[in-house]
Design an enzyme around this catalytic site. Structure first.
Site, short mmCIF file in Angstrom:
data_model
loop_
_atom_site.label_atom_id
_atom_site.label_comp_id
_atom_site.label_asym_id
_atom_site.label_seq_id
_atom_site.Cartn_x
_atom_site.Cartn_y
_atom_site.Cartn_z
N CYS A 356 0.83 -1.21 0.00
CA CYS A 356 0.00 0.00 0.00
C CYS A 356 0.86 1.26 0.00
CB CYS A 356 -0.98 0.00 1.17
SG CYS A 356 -0.21 -0.18 2.77
N HIS A 900 -1.20 1.79 7.56
CA HIS A 900 -1.72 1.58 6.21
C HIS A 900 -1.67 2.89 5.44
CE1 HIS A 900 -4.10 -0.02 2.97
NE2 HIS A 900 -4.99 0.94 3.12
#
Ligand SMILES: [Zn+2]
Length: 942
Positions: A356, A900
């Site tokens: 990510c 994230h």
């Protein structure tokens, strides 16, 4: 090979291919060579495929395949079989990765194409096309005849008749699509509606069979209902208007010239010139189905326009739909007549496992204006094969390929596997599937792209000249020229700016100014709020109990700020100083000795003690007393008792401590505040001992202690006697432990400034002193369960100011003053000199130190519409604006290592989207400012 061979229907010489391009033709050629041993050369000769040789000038147009250097190599030597096998390999395996539209040909309405095509950029070949509708056999036969002297002239009104089409390459199509999309954005905002329609039904593949007619020197195209889906065939009938006699088709792809060169059919008489030799190819038709949908809305307009197209080769009957739609287009200026297919650039990226960080940064770059256009365009010619710092273009090509996939209208996410592999080749730390920093990735990627696309083939050596009193403008310009002489790429064009960096020697005031380039700004996050910290203050004179003291310091302050605040809070005398240590497991774990260290290095859960020491004897060695007691593992076991440390260590200076007895006395003195109030009426010494501070009374404190600890008969006549029963002292020197004898001098090791003394307590002493007072050690900040700390907010301008603030260099990076010829802690001041078109701003949320990795969750209030840098640039006469708008954000959510990444991106005209790996969803502009913002992407506004 068998699989490939099957693709070749050699007997009929119908070569069915789905992607028709230079590379495909090379592939065919390679296959030809490979299969020559099996086929008589009279059937398949080399000549048919030798068109490259005579048409090398067009190689830039042919550049559909990114491997153009190899293509030109092929043109130079047509029999280099090594080249062909590599093309074969690559061509075949690239299909495994993802759909790639770049080798396809597109047939589009000429008008649609010309609206966005840069004037004069492409040279087209014009064909007059006569169509014959076979009727019963359900086949359209098109006869392509090259128009004499058909080099495109710019002043004619070609394409507006509505009977003119263009054949373009996949890359051209994608560029045109993006430009249409960009211009639609404007229109959509004006009209206030946002319609996303299914674009996919607007592209339909058409299988056509291509052959060359020797009699007429023309290409013959057959579109058969057998080869196509019924719907595709019907739409093809609409486009090629079977009842019409003449169409104009421009080939901008450069592909048809491969069949027809100099108006002669470039085929040997005995091979493909024969009737029935055909090549099947897939053509993507785009931009036709919409003509039906717009007709009704704009009917009035079209009727009005219709009459003007009666002349020329246009036949109105049977094809009026198209004429209407194009004429309406002409009126509406913006291309609204074509289908609204929704916004492009909304494809997500698959997460390949902790990727990510990469996806977030790629999406930001993939929506960077000009960079996208560059990579959707013909950037292959700028690849630097020689640069040893790069990857011979592999990274750039993989990135360009990825970008084009992201801009191809599809609703499936792209798997960036090939790109990731190329990246790992360049920067091996990114191999594997660990989480990384998106900013670090970005910086490596931009570096790699720059080296791959560096237009400088050999970097000249340039000696840096001294400023010598010349004007800043002159010196800065010289620096920039020198930089460009070695570094010149799209990345430099867009992303690089220039600092002005000034160093001043504190001794002789010698000033040095340099103008170094930068690719992004890395800004610190200054704190506007204070941090509450609790420490335990311990006196070393036996006067006071350990006292927790709470102070507030600037959150981004330094350790000297903490010590200052503590000194005031505990009324530190002038002759005293504080020694701050971290206590871990009843030992001094570390001393905070560097006043310039940030307090951010102290965690909330740490336990800190500040010892009040006299300044006078600061050079004497220090004694650290650690307390230990016997702890029996189990009552019934006769195991050897363990010694266990407890409480906060005591600290004393070794001055006036010569024997074990002195040490003992000192220890008792330090302990005295912890003495339990005696309920024994006979003993009223205790109170005296605690409250008086004259040295003479110390004996009184000691004596009752001794007498109590003994059996009561011989009260405190001999110190030696009593000491053995209350405390025992051991000197620890490395692994060795030596008992300290009361009458002997202290066995002080040479050169030691720190003595570790372990004091073993007897049971009776544990009862006598309140050890709880010694053992309760508060954390710097108790976790507050009831309320979240108020989120602090700082403006981006404040971050920038903190970054540009004049500061002395740290002692670790001293400056060699050319005037004093000595390393100096110079004052350093940064200013922005030249600002790039794309300004990347990195917020330094992560701090790394010897002990701690930390993330700041500070909310940075950053401008969206107008980031105004006018007051921060030292160059006054810049020809460019200093105003920026935000278009992308790389966010980091959560803590270090486990967080994230995603991205917020403006697709143009304030339509923000969240790109969370494969998921792409709209987000309101009101929601894009969060404390997760990590890297900000700004573009300059005029
Ligand atoms: Zn100096």
């Amino acid at each position: 090979m068998t699989r490939l061979s099957e693709k070749l229907h050699l007997l009929h010489i119908i070569i069915k291919i789905s992607q028709f391009s230079l590379s495909t033709l090379n592939l065919l050629k390679a296959l030809t060579f490979k299969t020559l041993t099996f086929i008589p050369s009279s059937i398949m000769g080399e000549d048919f495929f030798s068109f490259h040789n005579s048409n090398t000038d067009d190689s830039s147009i042919f550049d559909l395949d990114y491997d153009n250097t190899r293509s030109s190599a092929a043109a130079a030597s047509s029999s280099a079989s090594g080249f062909f096998s590599s093309t074969l390999y690559r061509g075949w395996f690239s299909n495994d990765d993802d759909d790639n539209d770049f080798d396809k040909l597109y047939l589009v309405p000429y008008r649609w194409w010309s609206e966005v095509e840069t004037v004069g950029e492409q040279v087209g070949v014009l064909y007059n096309v006569i169509s014959n509708f076979g009727g019963d056999d359900a086949e359209i036969v098109l006869d392509f005849r090259k128009e004499e002297g058909s080099e495109r002239s710019e002043d004619t009104e070609e394409g507006f008749s509505g009977r003119e089409y263009a054949i373009i390459s996949g890359r051209m199509w994608l560029q045109a699509l993006k430009r249409h999309n960009d211009s639609k954005g404007v229109m959509k905002v004006v009209s206030g509606s946002f319609i996303a329609e299914d674009y996919s039904q607007d592209v339909f593949p058409l299988q056509i069979r291509l052959s060359v007619s020797r009699e007429t020197n023309s290409l013959v195209v057959k579109i058969s209902s057998k080869d196509n889906l019924v719907s595709s065939y019907r739409r093809a009938c609409n486009i090629f208007a079977p009842k019409s006699k003449l169409l104009h088709i421009w080939d901008f792809s450069g592909q048809t010239t491969q069949f027809l060169i100099d108006d002669k059919i470039n085929l040997p008489n005995d091979t493909l010139g024969e009737q029935g030799k055909e090549i099947t190819l897939e053509l993507q038709a785009y931009g036709f189905s919409d003509s039906m949908t717009v007709r009704d809305e704009n009917f009035d307009e079209m009727v009005e326009m219709e009459t003007s197209f009666e002349s020329g080769s246009v036949k109105m009957n049977g094809c009026t739909d198209h004429v209407r739609s194009y004429s309406s287009l002409r009126n509406s200026q913006s291309g609204s007549g074509f289908r609204v297919f929704g916004y492009l650039g909304l494809r997500g990226l698959q997460n390949l496992g902790n990727t990510c960080f990469m996806n977030s940064a790629i999406q930001c770059l993939a929506h960077t204006p000009k960079l996208v256009d560059y990579f959707l365009g013909d950037y292959g010619k700028e690849i630097n094969q020689e640069n040893l710092l790069g990857t011979k273009g592999e990274l750039a090509l993989a990135f360009g390929d990825l970008l084009s996939k992201l801009w191809t209208p599809r609703d499936t996410p792209v798997a960036p596997a090939i790109f990731k592999r190329k990246l790992a080749d360049f920067a091996p730390q990114f191999s594997g599937y660990n989480q990384h920093d998106s900013q670090e990735f970005l910086s490596f990627l931009l570096d790699g792209l720059h080296e791959d696309l560096n237009r400088v083939k050999s970097k000249p050596y340039i000696a840096i000249k001294d400023a010598e009193g010349r004007l800043d403008e002159v010196v800065a310009e010289e620096y920039w020229r020198n930089h460009l002489a070695r570094n010149d790429s799209i990345i430099v064009d867009l992303c690089q700016g220039q600092y002005q960096s000034t160093l001043v020697c504190p001794a002789c005031n010698k000033k040095s100014v340099t103008f170094d380039p930068f690719m992004y700004l890395s800004l610190p996050l200054p704190s506007t709020t204070m941090r509450t910290m609790t420490l335990t203050v311990l006196s070393t004179d036996g006067m006071n109990l350990p006292t927790p003291i709470t102070v507030t310091v600037p959150k981004c302050g330094r350790q000297k700020d903490l010590i200052e605040a503590l000194s005031i809070a505990c009324s530190l005398r002038n002759d005293e100083m504080l020694m701050v240590v971290e206590i871990y497991k009843n030992r001094i774990f570390r001393r905070l000795t560097e006043p310039s260290d940030s307090v951010a290095l102290i965690r909330d859960e740490d336990k800190l003690v500040a010892y009040r020491l006299l300044k006078d004897n600061r050079n004497s060695p220090m004694v650290v007393f650690m307390h230990e007691r016997v702890e029996r593992p189990c009552e019934f076991e006769r195991a050897i008792p363990n010694l266990k440390l407890f409480g906060i260590p005591f600290v004393a200076r070794l001055e006036n401590l010569y024997t074990g007895f002195d040490l003992h006395k000192q220890y008792l003195k330090l302990l005295s505040p912890l003495l339990m109030p005696a309920d024994d009426a006979l003993n009223d010494y205790d109170d005296v001992g605690i409250t008086t501070n004259e040295d003479s009374t110390m004996e009184d404190v000691v004596c009752p202690t001794i007498s109590d600890s003994n059996t009561g008969s011989d009260t405190g006549t001999e110190d030696d006697q009593c000491s053995s029963s209350d405390f025992q002292f051991y000197l620890k020197d490395g692994m060795r432990s030596t008992e300290i004898k009361m009458n002997e001098p202290l066995p002080v090791p040479k050169f030691s400034d720190n003595l570790e003394v372990y004091v073993t307590w007897s049971e009776s002493m544990i009862e006598k002193y309140d050890t709880c007072l010694l053992s309760s050690l508060p954390e710097v900040l108790k976790p507050q369960l009831y309320a979240r700390r108020p989120q602090e907010s700082v403006s981006l301008y404040k971050c920038l100011e903190a970054f540009l603030k004049e500061e002395p260099l740290g002692p670790e990076d001293m400056w060699d003053c050319p005037s004093c010829k000595k390393p100096r802690q110079a004052r350093k001041k940064l200013d922005l000199w030249r600002l790039p078109e794309i300004l990347v701003v990195h917020l330094k949320r992560f701090s790394y130190s010897r002990y701690i990795r930390n993330k700041l969750e500070t909310y940075v209030d950053f401008p969206i519409d107008d980031f105004d840098l006018s007051t921060y640039t030292s160059k006054k006469d810049s020809q460019f604006s200093n105003h920026y708008v935000l278009y992308a954000i790389s966010n980091h959510h959560g803590g270090m290592g486990c967080g994230h990444y995603d991205a917020f991106i403006d697709l143009g005209y304030r339509k923000w989207y969240e790109f969370d790996d494969s998921r792409v969803s709209p987000v309101s502009e009101d929601d894009i400012k969060t404390s997760a913002a990590y890297v900000l992407f700004y573009r300059r506004v005029a």
